[in-house]
Design a protein around this motif. Structure first.
Motif, short mmCIF file in Angstrom:
data_model
loop_
_atom_site.label_atom_id
_atom_site.label_comp_id
_atom_site.label_asym_id
_atom_site.label_seq_id
_atom_site.Cartn_x
_atom_site.Cartn_y
_atom_site.Cartn_z
N GLU A 220 1.32 -1.25 0.10
CA GLU A 220 0.04 0.17 -0.44
C GLU A 220 1.11 1.50 0.18
N GLU A 221 1.67 0.96 0.98
CA GLU A 221 3.01 2.30 1.09
C GLU A 221 3.18 2.80 -0.62
N ILE A 222 4.06 1.85 -1.16
CA ILE A 222 4.85 2.02 -2.16
C ILE A 222 3.23 2.43 -3.15
N TYR A 223 2.47 2.09 -2.84
CA TYR A 223 1.88 2.32 -4.70
C TYR A 223 1.24 3.64 -3.44
N GLY A 224 1.13 4.08 -2.49
CA GLY A 224 -0.06 5.07 -2.23
C GLY A 224 1.74 6.25 -2.26
N ARG A 225 2.04 6.16 -1.09
CA ARG A 225 3.74 6.84 -1.73
C ARG A 225 5.09 6.42 -1.69
N PRO A 226 4.75 5.98 -2.97
CA PRO A 226 6.61 5.90 -3.86
C PRO A 226 7.57 7.18 -3.43
N VAL A 227 9.15 6.69 -3.00
CA VAL A 227 9.20 7.55 -2.31
C VAL A 227 10.59 7.92 -2.85
N ASN A 228 10.09 7.69 -4.96
CA ASN A 228 10.87 8.38 -6.08
C ASN A 228 10.19 8.11 -6.97
N LYS A 229 10.34 8.91 -8.23
CA LYS A 229 9.62 8.55 -10.17
C LYS A 229 10.05 8.00 -9.91
N TYR A 230 10.91 6.93 -9.46
CA TYR A 230 11.26 5.64 -10.32
C TYR A 230 10.60 4.67 -10.22
N VAL A 231 9.86 4.68 -8.67
CA VAL A 231 9.54 3.81 -8.19
C VAL A 231 7.86 4.40 -8.47
N ALA A 232 7.52 5.00 -8.49
CA ALA A 232 6.44 6.15 -9.00
C ALA A 232 5.82 5.06 -9.93
N PRO A 238 -2.14 0.99 -15.14
CA PRO A 238 -1.20 1.73 -17.02
C PRO A 238 -0.11 2.44 -15.82
N SER A 239 1.04 2.82 -16.62
CA SER A 239 1.68 3.59 -14.97
C SER A 239 1.22 5.42 -14.77
N MET A 240 2.33 6.16 -13.76
CA MET A 240 1.39 6.65 -13.43
C MET A 240 1.68 8.41 -14.31
N ASN A 241 0.83 9.11 -14.59
CA ASN A 241 1.19 10.56 -14.99
C ASN A 241 2.19 11.47 -14.60
N PHE A 242 2.93 12.11 -15.30
CA PHE A 242 3.65 12.56 -15.03
C PHE A 242 3.88 14.34 -15.01
N LEU A 243 3.46 15.20 -14.57
CA LEU A 243 3.41 16.70 -15.63
C LEU A 243 4.77 17.61 -15.06
N GLU A 244 4.97 17.84 -16.09
CA GLU A 244 6.94 18.84 -15.19
C GLU A 244 6.46 20.11 -15.19
N GLY A 245 6.69 20.75 -14.17
CA GLY A 245 6.18 21.95 -14.17
C GLY A 245 6.65 22.55 -12.49
N ARG A 246 6.93 23.24 -11.33
CA ARG A 246 7.30 23.97 -10.52
C ARG A 246 5.69 24.39 -9.71
N ILE A 247 6.54 24.32 -8.15
CA ILE A 247 5.66 24.92 -7.18
C ILE A 247 5.95 25.45 -7.10
N GLU A 248 5.09 26.19 -6.36
CA GLU A 248 5.00 28.28 -6.18
C GLU A 248 4.21 28.50 -5.18
N GLY A 249 4.97 28.26 -4.16
CA GLY A 249 3.68 28.58 -3.13
C GLY A 249 3.03 27.63 -2.70
N ASP A 250 1.84 27.83 -2.85
CA ASP A 250 1.01 26.24 -2.56
C ASP A 250 0.08 26.19 -4.04
#
Ligand SMILES: Nc1ncnc2c1ncn2[C@@H]1O[C@H](COP(=O)(O)OP(=O)(O)O)[C@@H](O)[C@H]1O
Ligand SMILES: [Mg+2]
Lengths: 359, 301, 297
Positions: A220-232, A238-250
């Motif tokens: 559950e933990e590996i599925y829900g909270r993968p520690v890095n992008k590779y594991v995710a 089908p595999s996880m969608n990734f959106l490349e962007g930036r965090i600004e504030g919240d």
């Protein structure tokens, strides 16, 4: 101590090739641990080190609180099951089960007792007089498991035991292995590259890559909270969608979208600004009537649909990134149609752009 | 994960200590050393003997290296040594062997490769039956077929000629070579052949433009197999040629085992080496391909 | 398919033309030649083949000829010793080389090179090494063991073993290579399973690996046996059949009868006997190998 197998600072090299590097792993008594990773990442190598089939380059291996680093495989209290079954083809099933025991000079009635028990558990009694060539793949693998069972050991090692079987048999035998574990309560270390097997069987999964353990956690933990992008990316199909962007504030900025991060639990406790990838599993995208409840909503054009029966996969684009959504198989969608999606960040993952670690 | 440094580990760790000079290793390498020496020794003895003068041979032992190296035995073996009849050394036999081997190798490979190709890709009715006979034929002792072939060659006027011997080599090379080529062509992807047919290529077109260019390794293996086999042949040489066209192996035997005159062991050994030189060179140069050739000889249909 | 199908005969015409050499060889040389020899073994052919029937006379004469009996005895002694030793040596060498040793290529190359040499060369080298005046015997004597005797090529009782030494030297490399290929073909996981089971290496070889290598053993057996029956050049070069007739073999008998003694009938009968010997090995093998399932191969 409640540890069954302990691996301490293990290195393994084949000549100049370092396959395992400073690997540490503790496996509890009665635990079902799965080593999961893509082909060539060193899973079998690690298992062979535990079994004593490979001489380690550095470090120690303890089994049942005994340092077995230099012990022969047969003295380590392990049983092992191989992908190719590795049955002795010229002996019948009974011979296969008893060969090791006879060699260890066990009394006859003890051998008979153990064979009886193993063949009852695995339901191979009618096959005892047959040669491996006269068995189906599933039966062969059962005999191979039986050969580990009669050794009466605490630790079972499995090296991709189901990979040579077809899909249906694989599913059946998977259930049987799980049941076997529940009934016997032995420690099991199980190597596979199949994530379904890993998720369904494991108490804990160790995700391996390049001879190192990336994450060691419950499914559950590996599925829900993968520690890095590779594991995710590795876990989930089908595999996880990734959106490349930036965090600004919240908020997370990608293209002209600003996705609010409310609900996301940062590993460090609070939000960190900077370049990042936002990972969202296709099955965590909200569609249909519930869209209205999602904190963030977006309209997309359906570019491709892949019905699988129970589910329908929808391909589209979000802020210039390919994006997949899993919908109910009943949903009626057409290519070109406009669709409203809802994103819930409480189930999403954020990874740092450079270190790829979970934020 | 907790990181413990190695120094904190106690008890056995790292690789199991093994002595380089364990009993197992001494036994293993000792045996292999003795074996290797045993197999190498005859070649060594041949060479040293051929480089000694006769007086030295009479005094010393066959394993001692030559005190005074002389190449005279080699010259004599090549140009002057006497068979029962003539005294022109091995040179005649050598050139005969060359004249036999080259056309035999070419002809047998051409025929067998086309045969193998027909069997692999153009199966026609009865093809397998003939092929089975051919393979069983490989096991028939040559002695059974010696005389019938004498008669056949005599009928077509080729008995005693080099051409006749070339035909004999082609015939007896056919089973193994056909098998070799058939298996190889069968292992090539069939789509290739089908695609070429769809493109309108015919039997010969496909053979020359697709099969041959893709099969150079197997042609090399076949060549190694045939050059060695034909060069080393003795029986067919004796039976199907006349003394003036005897191949090298036969001349060699006649030189060494002729009863006339004083035995010149150094010349004999020089002659023996010269005869073995061609297959040995091929063997040492080709290495893995040679092994592949004999393994191919052992595989079943 | 239905209409105007071209005549069967002309389908695959090129392929059929290309196969003519094979067909001619198979039918005329292998089948025809063999049949011809068998038929003429029942005739009174002397200098030339003649269809004058004499029934089994040639065979009776053959089996009452001392030289033929000695040839057969030699073939048995040489054959059995060769068979046993070549397998034992070949397998042990392969097993040793399979131990992940260093210099594997060098060792393999040295063990196999004799196989590249002709029997004539082999015979002559060993004739020289076994020469009592200069070879092993004289060397051991020169070390001080004056009564040492090892002159197989001059002692009729053991001469055939002198040939055996040469034959083993030449042929064991081949068996080693085939056995090594067989060993390398064994699933490595079986070895691992046996180690986990605690089976010692020698037991694993005998009870697991060797039984698994049955096909390799059988193929090698057929190869070795057919090679043994053909033995000819080695004898001619090394001993010439001597001393006396102590190293005569059937193949040499055939040649001498046909081409020197002008006694074709004897040659035909003797070669038919050789064919029979080979058939006794090859036919059961063919049944085992190809008889069971037509699909394979
Ligand atoms: N005997 C060997 N010699 C050299 N390299 C090896 C050997 N066995 C495995 N490797 C290498 O070690 C790596 C890990 O192999 P393995 O443990 O079998 O991977 P997997 O995770 O697929 O089971 C691979 O890159 C492989 O090439
Ligand atoms: Mg593996």
């Amino acid at each position: 101590m409640n540890k069954s197998v302990e691996i301490k600072n293990l290195d393994l090299e084949f000549g100049a090739v370092k396959v395992l590097q400073n690997l540490n792993l503790d496996i509890g008594k009665g635990e079902f641990l799965v080593l999961l990773g893509s082909s060539g990442c060193g899973k079998s190598t690690l298992l062979n080190c535990i079994a004593g089939l490979l001489d380690v380059t550095a470090g120690q291996i303890h089994i049942n609180d005994k340092n077995v680093t230099w012990a022969e495989p047969s003295e380590r209290g392990i049983g092992m099951v191989f992908q190719s079954y590795a049955l002795y083809p010229q002996m019948n099933v009974e011979g296969n089960l008893s060969f090791g025991l006879k060699n260890a000079k066990l009394p006859k009635d003890e051998i008979a007792k153990r064979i009886k028990r193993a063949s009852e558990i695995l339901q191979i009694e009618p096959l005892l007089k047959r040669k491996p060539a006269a068995l189906s793949g599933g039966q062969r693998q059962r005999v191979a498991i039986g050969r580990a069972l009669v050794r009466d050991v605490d630790v079972f090692l499995f090296d991709e035991p189901l990979s040579n079987l077809d899909a249906k048999l694989r599913a059946d035998l998977r259930v049987e292995i799980k049941r076997l574990h529940q009934n016997l309560g032995n420690t099991m270390v199980y190597v596979t590259h199949d994530q379904i097997e890993a998720m369904t069987l494991a108490d804990r999964i160790a995700i391996m890559r390049g001879g190192q353990i990336m994450q060691l956690d419950s499914p559950e933990e590996i599925y829900g909270r993968p520690v890095n992008k590779y594991v995710a990316g590795f876990i989930g199909s089908p595999s996880m969608n990734f959106l490349e962007g930036r965090i600004e504030g919240d908020v997370f900025l990608v293209g002209d979208l600003a996705i609010p991060l409310a609900g996301y639990e940062f590993a460090s406790g609070n939000a960190v600004s900077g370049e990042a990838s936002l990972g969202i599993r296709p099955e965590h995208v909200v569609t249909g009537e519930l869209v209205g409840n999602a904190p963030f909503q977006i309209d997309i054009d359906v570019s491709l649909i892949e019905p699988t029966g129970s589910d329908t996969l929808v391909d589209c684009e979000v802020a210039g990134h390919p994006f997949r959504v899993r919908m109910d198989g009943q949903a009626k969608i057409k290519v070109g149609e406009r669709l409203r999606l809802g994103l819930d960040l409480s189930k999403a993952s954020l990874f740092d752009k450079t270190s790829e670690l979970r934020l | 994960m907790v990181d413990i440094t190695s120094s904190q580990l106690s008890g056995p760790q790292g690789p199991k200590p093994r002595k380089a000079l364990s009993r197992r290793n001494i036994l293993l390498y000792g045996t292999l050393f003795v074996v290797t020496v045993y197999y190498a020794l005859p070649l060594y003895v041949m060479i040293v003997t051929s480089l000694k003068g006769m007086p030295e041979i009479r005094l010393g032992n066959i394993f001692s290296p030559p005190v005074e190296v002389t190449f005279e035995p080699w010259v004599k073996a090549w140009a002057q040594a006497c068979t029962g009849l003539t005294c022109d050394g091995l040179s005649t036999g050598f050139w005969n062997s060359v004249r036999i081997t080259i056309p035999s190798v070419i002809l047998s490979i051409v025929i067998a490769s086309v045969n193998g190709y027909a069997l692999a890709n153009w199966k026609f009715k009865g093809a397998d039956a003939f092929f089975t006979i051919l393979i069983f034929g490989a096991f028939i002792p040559y002695q059974v077929m010696l005389y019938p072939i004498v008669i056949m060659l005599r009928e077509i006027g080729l008995y005693g000629s080099l051409t006749g011997l070339v035909i004999v080599h082609t015939i007896f090379g056919m089973p193994i070579l056909t098998l070799l080529f058939r298996n190889y062509f069968t292992s090539l992807p069939e789509e290739l052949f089908k695609a070429a047919r769809v493109d309108g290529a015919g039997f010969w077109g496909i053979y020359f433009r697709i099969m041959v260019p893709m099969s150079l390794p197997i042609f090399t293996v076949a060549m190694i197999l045939q050059v060695t086999g034909i060069w080393n042949d003795f029986l067919f040489g004796v039976v199907y040629t006349r003394p003036e066209s005897y191949p090298m192996t036969v001349s060699l035997n006649n030189i060494v085992n002729s009863t006339q005159g004083v035995k010149e062991y150094n010349v004999n050994m020089a002659a023996t080496i010269i005869t073995g030189l061609v297959p040995l060179t091929i063997y040492f140069v080709s290495g893995k391909l040679f092994v592949r050739g004999i393994a191919a000889g052992a595989v079943k249909g | 398919m239905a209409d105007a199908r071209p005549s069967q005969l002309f389908r695959n015409k090129s392929a059929k033309i290309a196969a003519i050499p094979m067909i001619v060889t198979a039918l005329f040389v292998f089948v025809g030649g063999t049949a011809w020899t068998i038929v003429y073994s029942f005739t009174k052919s002397g200098l030339l083949p003649r269809l004058k029937w004499v029934g089994l006379d040639q065979y009776e004469r053959l089996w009452s000829t001392k030289r033929w009996i000695v040839s057969i005895e030699n073939l048995m002694i040489y054959g059995l010793s060769m068979l046993v030793l070549v397998f034992v040596i070949g397998f042990i060498l392969a097993a040793l080389i399979d131990q992940k040793i260093r210099f594997e290529n060098t060792i393999r190359t040295v063990i196999l090179y004799p196989y590249a040499l002709s029997f004539v060369v082999t015979g002559l080298v060993w004739q020289w090494i076994l020469n009592p005046e200069f070879g092993i015997e004289s060397i051991v004597r020169s070390w001080g063991w004056e009564s040492f005797a090892f002159d197989p090529l001059y002692n009729a009782d053991i001469a055939i073993f002198g040939v055996l030494i040469a034959g083993l030297w030449q042929g064991s490399g081949l068996v080693m290579v085939l056995m090594l290929a067989g060993l390398r073909g064994i699933d490595q996981e079986v070895w691992k399973a046996a180690r986990v089971d605690g089976i010692p290496a020698w037991k694993t070889y005998i009870f697991i690996v060797i039984p698994m290598m049955r096909p390799v053993f059988i193929t090698t057996l057929v190869l070795v046996v057919t090679g043994i029956v053909k033995i000819y050049d080695l004898i001619v070069a090394q001993t010439g059949g001597g001393p006396g007739i102590s190293t005569e073999v059937p193949a040499k008998y055939v040649y001498d009868m046909m081409f020197q003694a002008n006694n074709l009938g004897q040659g035909f009968a003797a070669s038919t006997m050789m064919l029979l010997t080979v058939a006794l090995v090859v036919i059961p093998w063919a049944f085992l190998e190809f008889g069971g399932s037509k699909k394979r191969g």
